[in-house]
Scaffold this motif. Structure first.
Motif, PDB file in Angstrom:
ATOM      1  N   SER A 219      -2.331  10.645   3.272  1.00 51.67           N
ATOM      2  CA  SER A 219      -2.885  11.360   4.426  1.00 51.67           C
ATOM      3  C   SER A 219      -2.254  10.808   5.689  1.00 51.67           C
ATOM      4  O   SER A 219      -1.992   9.610   5.795  1.00 51.67           O
ATOM      5  CB  SER A 219      -4.407  11.194   4.477  1.00 51.67           C
ATOM      6  OG  SER A 219      -4.774   9.831   4.499  1.00 51.67           O
ATOM      7  N   ASN A 220      -1.999  11.679   6.648  1.00 52.88           N
ATOM      8  CA  ASN A 220      -1.324  11.262   7.872  1.00 52.88           C
ATOM      9  C   ASN A 220      -2.240  10.534   8.839  1.00 52.88           C
ATOM     10  O   ASN A 220      -1.830   9.570   9.488  1.00 52.88           O
ATOM     11  CB  ASN A 220      -0.715  12.480   8.569  1.00 52.88           C
ATOM     12  CG  ASN A 220       0.425  13.085   7.788  1.00 52.88           C
ATOM     13  OD1 ASN A 220       1.160  12.379   7.105  1.00 52.88           O
ATOM     14  ND2 ASN A 220       0.577  14.400   7.886  1.00 52.88           N
ATOM     15  N   ASN A 221      -3.489  10.984   8.941  1.00 51.92           N
ATOM     16  CA  ASN A 221      -4.381  10.458   9.972  1.00 51.92           C
ATOM     17  C   ASN A 221      -5.581   9.702   9.412  1.00 51.92           C
ATOM     18  O   ASN A 221      -6.136   8.835  10.089  1.00 51.92           O
ATOM     19  CB  ASN A 221      -4.879  11.601  10.864  1.00 51.92           C
ATOM     20  CG  ASN A 221      -3.742  12.304  11.571  1.00 51.92           C
ATOM     21  OD1 ASN A 221      -2.866  11.660  12.130  1.00 51.92           O
ATOM     22  ND2 ASN A 221      -3.742  13.631  11.536  1.00 51.92           N
ATOM     23  N   ALA A 222      -6.018  10.023   8.200  1.00 57.02           N
ATOM     24  CA  ALA A 222      -7.180   9.358   7.611  1.00 57.02           C
ATOM     25  C   ALA A 222      -6.748   8.082   6.892  1.00 57.02           C
ATOM     26  O   ALA A 222      -5.553   7.809   6.730  1.00 57.02           O
ATOM     27  CB  ALA A 222      -7.873  10.295   6.641  1.00 57.02           C
ATOM     28  N   CYS A 223      -7.723   7.286   6.473  1.00 57.63           N
ATOM     29  CA  CYS A 223      -7.486   6.120   5.614  1.00 57.63           C
ATOM     30  C   CYS A 223      -6.560   5.092   6.266  1.00 57.63           C
ATOM     31  O   CYS A 223      -5.735   4.472   5.597  1.00 57.63           O
ATOM     32  CB  CYS A 223      -6.931   6.540   4.255  1.00 57.63           C
ATOM     33  SG  CYS A 223      -7.812   7.914   3.478  1.00 57.63           S
ATOM     34  N   LYS A 224      -6.690   4.918   7.564  1.00 55.89           N
ATOM     35  CA  LYS A 224      -5.853   3.959   8.284  1.00 55.89           C
ATOM     36  C   LYS A 224      -6.530   2.603   8.376  1.00 55.89           C
ATOM     37  O   LYS A 224      -7.731   2.461   8.187  1.00 55.89           O
ATOM     38  CB  LYS A 224      -5.553   4.487   9.696  1.00 55.89           C
ATOM     39  CG  LYS A 224      -4.771   5.794   9.731  1.00 55.89           C
ATOM     40  CD  LYS A 224      -3.370   5.616   9.164  1.00 55.89           C
ATOM     41  CE  LYS A 224      -2.530   6.875   9.342  1.00 55.89           C
ATOM     42  NZ  LYS A 224      -1.179   6.727   8.770  1.00 55.89           N
ATOM     43  N   LYS A 225      -5.752   1.610   8.699  1.00 56.26           N
ATOM     44  CA  LYS A 225      -6.253   0.246   8.841  1.00 56.26           C
ATOM     45  C   LYS A 225      -7.422   0.180   9.802  1.00 56.26           C
ATOM     46  O   LYS A 225      -8.444  -0.459   9.529  1.00 56.26           O
ATOM     47  CB  LYS A 225      -5.111  -0.665   9.314  1.00 56.26           C
ATOM     48  CG  LYS A 225      -5.496  -2.114   9.526  1.00 56.26           C
ATOM     49  CD  LYS A 225      -4.280  -2.923   9.950  1.00 56.26           C
ATOM     50  CE  LYS A 225      -4.651  -4.386  10.167  1.00 56.26           C
ATOM     51  NZ  LYS A 225      -3.466  -5.194  10.544  1.00 56.26           N
ATOM     52  N   GLU A 226      -7.329   0.868  10.920  1.00 60.01           N
ATOM     53  CA  GLU A 226      -8.386   0.811  11.933  1.00 60.01           C
ATOM     54  C   GLU A 226      -9.617   1.605  11.534  1.00 60.01           C
ATOM     55  O   GLU A 226     -10.646   1.538  12.200  1.00 60.01           O
ATOM     56  CB  GLU A 226      -7.857   1.306  13.285  1.00 60.01           C
ATOM     57  CG  GLU A 226      -7.385   2.749  13.306  1.00 60.01           C
ATOM     58  CD  GLU A 226      -5.911   2.909  12.983  1.00 60.01           C
ATOM     59  OE1 GLU A 226      -5.362   3.970  13.337  1.00 60.01           O
ATOM     60  OE2 GLU A 226      -5.300   1.987  12.379  1.00 60.01           O
ATOM     61  N   SER A 227      -9.546   2.356  10.453  1.00 65.72           N
ATOM     62  CA  SER A 227     -10.685   3.158  10.015  1.00 65.72           C
ATOM     63  C   SER A 227     -11.479   2.488   8.898  1.00 65.72           C
ATOM     64  O   SER A 227     -12.220   3.144   8.185  1.00 65.72           O
ATOM     65  CB  SER A 227     -10.202   4.534   9.551  1.00 65.72           C
ATOM     66  OG  SER A 227      -9.578   5.223  10.618  1.00 65.72           O
ATOM     67  N   THR A 236      -0.921  -1.166   6.512  1.00 68.08           N
ATOM     68  CA  THR A 236      -0.907  -2.468   5.841  1.00 68.08           C
ATOM     69  C   THR A 236       0.264  -2.499   4.862  1.00 68.08           C
ATOM     70  O   THR A 236       0.923  -1.481   4.617  1.00 68.08           O
ATOM     71  CB  THR A 236      -2.210  -2.703   5.062  1.00 68.08           C
ATOM     72  OG1 THR A 236      -2.265  -1.787   3.952  1.00 68.08           O
ATOM     73  CG2 THR A 236      -3.429  -2.480   5.948  1.00 68.08           C
ATOM     74  N   SER A 237       0.492  -3.648   4.257  1.00 70.06           N
ATOM     75  CA  SER A 237       1.572  -3.729   3.270  1.00 70.06           C
ATOM     76  C   SER A 237       1.268  -2.876   2.046  1.00 70.06           C
ATOM     77  O   SER A 237       2.171  -2.315   1.420  1.00 70.06           O
ATOM     78  CB  SER A 237       1.804  -5.182   2.866  1.00 70.06           C
ATOM     79  OG  SER A 237       0.611  -5.750   2.350  1.00 70.06           O
ATOM     80  N   ALA A 238      -0.036  -2.763   1.697  1.00 68.97           N
ATOM     81  CA  ALA A 238      -0.410  -1.910   0.559  1.00 68.97           C
ATOM     82  C   ALA A 238      -0.213  -0.434   0.879  1.00 68.97           C
ATOM     83  O   ALA A 238       0.223   0.348   0.038  1.00 68.97           O
ATOM     84  CB  ALA A 238      -1.856  -2.170   0.168  1.00 68.97           C
ATOM     85  N   ASN A 239      -0.577  -0.047   2.101  1.00 67.15           N
ATOM     86  CA  ASN A 239      -0.341   1.304   2.618  1.00 67.15           C
ATOM     87  C   ASN A 239      -0.877   2.402   1.698  1.00 67.15           C
ATOM     88  O   ASN A 239      -0.178   3.343   1.344  1.00 67.15           O
ATOM     89  CB  ASN A 239       1.153   1.537   2.871  1.00 67.15           C
ATOM     90  CG  ASN A 239       1.396   2.726   3.801  1.00 67.15           C
ATOM     91  OD1 ASN A 239       0.662   2.909   4.774  1.00 67.15           O
ATOM     92  ND2 ASN A 239       2.411   3.509   3.518  1.00 67.15           N
TER      93      ASN A 239
END
Length: 324
Positions: A219-227, A236-239
């Motif tokens: 996903s481009n915008n969801a599931c980000k480090k800041e979320s 993150t390195s796992a990404n």
């Protein structure tokens, strides 16, 4: 005595039964509400409503559906495979039971505008514009005014509200479904219009035939480090930015379905296989046309925060349809 043709013409769009999603969503409020259900218009100028209600004043925990998709469309291994995880699907609290409220009112039709006055203690009036589909088998309601709601969508036909289509028919829908959505989160209103709903990406379950699943690989915008995914999420390195999607039927004799989804990394942060935090629960009502064909859904998101913080709730009203 009017002829049957004249009586039918007095119905909004010539249709008697509508599935409806509406909400009070204001950025400054933490007392927002959502209603999902149906209107039935009579040729005598009366209208009846049956609705599920979710309100920030009375937040409800997510509810188990009892449905776990089978091994043909899920995995028990996790990891980065192509199948969603084998998890029991959740929905919004109360959606497994009977509707919360019923009310009656009267309506008038002037051109393509239907005006409703509900017979309740407080003043509640609505106006909707009515538009017929090009094939004449469906009518759409767009909310233009309400004394209580801020947003609303509706679709109607002359198919009985007990008519629904199986998940095999949903999956086989030949057209493109587009989503229009208004959401509330963190005191902000977001509008998303004309977004393609990727129904073709869902996998059919061969044993649990009431279920469809989809592991969105990224996903481009969801599931980000800041979320909330500082170890595993995007950035993150796992990404890991994959999303687990589940779409299931909830009833045989009415229009209820439900959509459940969550970021894979959120479960991994908690060392869980199935995420039990702030997942997205989205009750749905099928849109069925005069010929009994599936045409999409109206829906609501009633994802109340597990931390009991109303500022962290995720609320929305939306439509997913081939006629938007």
């Amino acid at each position: 005595m009017p002829s049957p043709q004249a009586a039918a013409a007095s119905l909004p769009g010539g249709k008697a039964s509508y599935v409806v999603s509406q909400g009070h969503l204001k950025a400054s409020s933490q007392e927002n509400w959502l209603r999902l259900g149906s209107y039935h218009f009579g040729t005598d100028g009366t209208v009846t409503a049956s609705f599920y209600l979710w309100w920030q004043r009375n937040p409800e925990a997510r509810q188990r559906t009892g449905a776990t998709p089978d091994a043909s469309c899920t995995t028990t291994a996790g990891g980065s495979g192509t199948r969603a995880r084998a998890c029991e699907v959740l929905t919004a609290g109360g959606f497994m039971g009977a509707p919360d409220e019923k009310r009656t009112g009267t309506y008038t039709l002037s051109g393509n505008v239907v005006s409703i006055r509900w017979e309740i203690a407080q003043t509640w009036t609505e106006q909707w514009t009515v538009q017929g589909s090009p094939d004449g088998k469906l009518a759409r309601l767009d909310l233009t005014h309400s004394t209580l709601a801020t947003h609303g969508y509706g679709y109607g036909s002359n198919a009985a509200l007990s008519t629904r289509r199986a998940m095999s028919s949903v999956k086989a829908h030949p057209g493109t479904l587009k989503q229009d959505l208004t959401s509330w989160a963190g005191g902000k209103i977001t509008n998303s219009m004309d977004q393609t709903f990727g129904l073709s990406s869902f996998r059919t379950c061969s044993t649990t035939t009431s279920c469809l699943t989809y592991l969105q690989p990224s996903s481009n915008n969801a599931c980000k480090k800041e979320s909330g995914c500082p170890t595993y999420g995007g950035g993150t390195s796992a990404n890991i930015t994959s999303i687990q999607y589940y779409l299931i039927k909830l009833a045989n004799s009415d229009r209820r379905d439900t959509l459940w989804h969550w970021c894979t990394c959120l479960a991994m942060e908690r060392d869980q296989f199935c995420y039990n935090g702030n997942s997205h629960v989205k009750p749905l009502m099928q849109i069925i046309d005069d010929g009994g064909a599936f045409r999409g859904w109206v829906g609501a998101e009633a994802s109340f925060s597990t931390s009991n913080s109303r500022a962290s709730d995720m609320l929305a009203v939306f439509r997913i349809s081939d006629f938007g």
